[in-house]
Design a protein around this motif. Structure first.
Motif: not given
Lengths: 366, 447
Positions: A146, A252, A254, A303-304, A308
């Motif tokens: 993260g 999961v 995008n 994603p990390v 975002v």
């Protein structure tokens, strides 16, 4: 039976839960049994998705490419993946124990995504050092899951690529065409990857179009199933796309990121190819040869390390597409997917910040 | 007035509950001075604060007899409602002999307060609407009531019965001197409404697309009012009038019997309850133990909306603005729970395949459903946020207590709908953290 298992877990938690191995026992407990926590404040209902479910879909998405490479290259693939999991897992668990934090599930994805980008003949010690480097310097030093700014799997691969350029560029083994590959005997045939072959021909003064003809001949469909020697996860375009669709439909990954990458490659790649056909490869070759599909579906969508906001994601994908075209066309490297994604990983926070500034300006003048 | 008949139909359980020695009456944040002071004796039905200055969704009359013990802060968020604690001392029902009965106009006013008229800004509206839709919104009512004695136009929600709604509507229309009213109902409902004969020259019925629960009701209301999306402050100064069955019953009772409202009607829903029951109870009764006979499984009780509602603790009084209480079963540890298809649980993401299955039984539990993990910036909260702020960033600056950034990135715009906390796969309570940040911001501003 279930009762015995539960009792055993309770006893283990009692004995080791507070000790240095607490994170391991807890991780096992929560893997076997979903937690029964009730939210402390509103909302009292929560979505069914959690980190484990999220990551398991990413892994399911990697399965087609993984099993495909087992089929093409034989059981050595399993060994490479195992080594990557064990090496990366050790670092992760060590940090969890030191930090007294639960073991994060991200490793399960990194541990599989990383080896699939390697040539199948990579020595095992090299796989292990790449995994350790990737998890340690790509993720843990920033604070763990993260908090990393770059994709740990790509950091590991970049480390191997820059430290052992020879092994990483000449160890490409031709995929076997039979069931479970040709095995991997010592005299396994190696060859240049399709992109490298074109690059070599190009530096020898040949035009790109001629070089492509020599590499693939006229049979384009062949590129869809096995594109010749390459990173073993990216061998079959069809399998990668199937996996990519799984991660996209399970949300999961995008969809905006792969779509913008492909869009850029097709549109801008076509323009560049028309303008300078001897330097830039045609878009369909760009898409099918090399690790572009794999990178766009599984690496860029992390994603990390990505942005975002959806608008930032479009910009991010377009940026990756442009960089891939430039690196493949103009630099000395045959493949540009890895560096493009790593560079855009670094730009992603900036894109997010830009999005936030724009939207917050709207709040102020409301 | 026909309200007496409806009462028998829709109340399926009346629970005689002993009132606690102290009853809390929420009065919101009164814009004027309270009419009573600490230590004052007070009688059932006596106003506590001026009724025209009252904040939305709150109550302004005492429901018991006794004396004012103290004024206290209660509730969550920046608009923390103030309550009056009244220590009971005498016969709460004394007024049957003594009290001067309120006039019809006052009863209409009471209806408004009972049912939650919102005069305030768009945030309130959004908040209320979200709360309402989570209670299985079936209709929105938009009416031009600007000339009415009720004083504002409104959007109302109907939760139950068409015929009950008609009764409420006729009451409303009487009050509104025949102003045309338009009702927006979901597409599936529209035939039922037409069949019930609600439609007339004065009452128009429109179809409204509505999907539970992620369709943003603010957008819905805007679409219906043909207004722009509320991007900025104070977008929908329409005011909202909720006419629900509880309000209709209450108003009917008041208008036919001319009594002050001291009872409330709650609906008990959820998987933890035997079946959906309507319960008539005294306002101020303690929640603890009250619902236990009606539950089939140990449950967490949530009042006032599935997402944004408050969790009821044992000593919490049942307040007049609770229209329903949801009983969410407590979770249990399931073997390999994360790998189960989980089609029984509603999911925003498709990772549980719930959207692919044609018939999904939604089972809501008071369950976190996973362990808390660091934010992985997946952007799920960004996509569901109805206010277009950035929950994933705001919760981080709220955690780090960076006041300027909180203000800059619009933390004020949060309507505390709870969708961000709901969807988070890392199980972070974003709303809780953002609300905590808001409180600190308020404190900072007050200084």
């Amino acid at each position: 039976m279930m009762y015995v298992l539960r009792k055993l877990m309770d006893r283990m938690l009692q004995a080791y839960g507070k000790g240095p191995f607490g994170p391991i026992v807890e991780a096992l407990d929560f893997f076997l049994y979903s937690p029964d926590k009730t939210p402390e404040g509103p909302p009292y209902i929560r979505d069914g998705v959690d980190a484990k479910r999220f990551m398991s879909w990413a892994i399911i998405g990697l399965f087609p490419a993984f099993f495909g490479s087992v089929y093409f290259f034989g059981p050595r693939v399993l060994l490479v993946v195992l080594v990557s999991y064990v090496a990366g897992g050790l670092v992760e668990v060590m940090f969890s124990i030191l930090r007294k934090e639960p073991i994060a599930e991200g490793l399960l994805v990194t541990g599989l995504i990383f080896p699939l980008t390697l040539p199948v003949g990579t020595p095992l010690w090299m796989v292990a050092s790449g995994a350790i480097f990737g998890v340690f310097f790509g993720k843990e030093v920033f604070g763990g899951t993260g908090h990393n700014i770059m994709n740990p799997a790509l950091v590991g691969r970049a480390f191997l690529f820059l430290s052992f350029p020879k092994a990483m560029s000449s160890g490409w083994v031709l995929p076997g065409q039979g069931a479970l590959g040709a095995g991997l005997s010592h005299d396994a045939t190696t060859g240049a990857t399709p992109l490298l072959a074109v690059k070599l021909a190009q530096s020898a003064g040949q035009s790109v179009t001629v070089a492509i003809k020599e590499v693939v001949g006229t049979d384009w469909l062949q590129l869809l199933w096995t594109k010749g020697p390459d990173a073993f996860g990216a061998t079959s375009a069809i399998l990668v796309v199937i996996g990519g669709l799984i991660v996209i439909f399970s949300r999961v990954a995008n969809w905006r990121i792969p779509v913008s990458i492909f869009g850029t490659i097709i549109v801008l790649g076509w323009v560049l190819h028309t303008l300078a056909p001897s330097t830039f490869m045609p878009p369909h070759y760009q898409l099918l040869a090399g690790g572009l599909l794999y990178g766009a579906f599984f690496m860029a969508t992390d994603p990390v390390s990505g942005p975002v906001y959806n608008r930032a994601r479009w910009a991010y994908g377009i940026g990756i597409g442009i960089l891939i075209l430039l690196i493949r066309g103009l630099s000395g490297y045959p493949e540009g997917v890895m560096f493009s994604i790593l560079i855009m990983n670094l730009v992603a926070p900036l894109l997010d910040h830009a999005h936030r500034s724009i939207t917050s300006r709207r709040f102020q003048h409301g | 007035m026909r309200f007496g008949a409806y009462r028998a139909d829709s109340i399926s359980a009346t629970i005689e509950s002993a009132l606690p020695p102290e009853v809390l009456i929420p009065i919101g944040i009164p814009k004027g001075d309270a009419l009573v002071a600490e230590g004052d004796p007070i009688k059932t039905g006596q106003p506590l604060v001026p009724d025209d200055l009252i904040s939305p969704r709150q109550f302004h009359l005492s429901t018991v007899t006794g004396h004012v013990d103290r004024f206290i802060s209660h509730g969550k968020g920046m608009r923390a409602p103030t309550s009056v604690a009244i220590a009971r001392s005498g016969d709460d029902l004394f007024w049957e002999k003594e009290y001067d009965l309120p006039a019809d106009a006052a009863a209409a006013r009471l209806l408004m307060i009972r049912s939650g008229v919102i005069h305030a800004c768009g945030e309130e509206i959004g908040r209320w609407l979200l709360g309402k839709t989570q209670n299985h919104l079936k209709a929105l009512v938009v009416a031009g009531l600007s000339t009415s004695p009720l004083g504002s136009s409104g959007i109302g929600a109907v939760e139950e019965d068409v015929s009950l709604f008609s009764a409420g509507l006729s009451l409303w229309q009487t009050a509104a001197s025949g102003t045309p009213v338009s009702i927006a109902v979901t597409e599936e409902e529209i035939e039922r409404w037409r069949a019930a004969g609600v439609e007339s020259e004065q009452v128009h019925i429109k179809a409204l697309p509505n999907r539970y629960p992620y369709e943003n009701p603010v957008i819905l209301a805007c679409a219906h009012l043909q207004k722009d999306l509320p991007g900025e402050t104070n977008p929908l100064n329409e005011g909202i009038l909720v006419i629900d069955t509880a309000s209709v019953l209450a108003a009917g009772r008041i208008m036919t019997s001319r009594r002050p409202l001291i009872e409330t009607r709650l609906e008990l829903l959820g998987e933890g309850a035997k079946n959906t029951v309507a319960v008539l109870t005294r306002i101020g009764a303690c929640a603890g133990g009250f619902f236990e006979p009606l539950l089939v499984r140990p449950s967490k009780l949530v009042a006032g909306g599935l997402l944004a509602g408050e969790g009821l603790t044992d000593d919490q009084p049942l307040l007049p603005h609770y229209h329903n209480v949801v009983a969410l079963p407590l979770p249990e540890r399931r073997f390999m729970g994360f790998a189960m298809p989980a089609a029984t649980r509603h999911s925003w993401t498709r990772t549980v395949l719930s959207s692919l299955l044609p018939r999904v039984r939604f089972e809501s539990k008071a369950e976190v459903g996973g362990e808390e993990r660091p934010c992985i910036s997946c952007g799920a909260c960004e996509e569901v946020c109805p206010r277009g702020i950035s929950p994933s960033y705001l919760f981080k600056v709220a955690d780090a207590d960076i006041i300027e950034e909180m203000e800059l990135y619009g933390i004020d715009r949060c309507i505390q709908c709870g969708l961000c906390s709901y969807v988070c796969p890392s199980k972070i309570d974003l709303m809780g953290k953002i609300v905590a940040g808001l409180k600190r911001l308020e404190a900072e501003r007050a200084e």
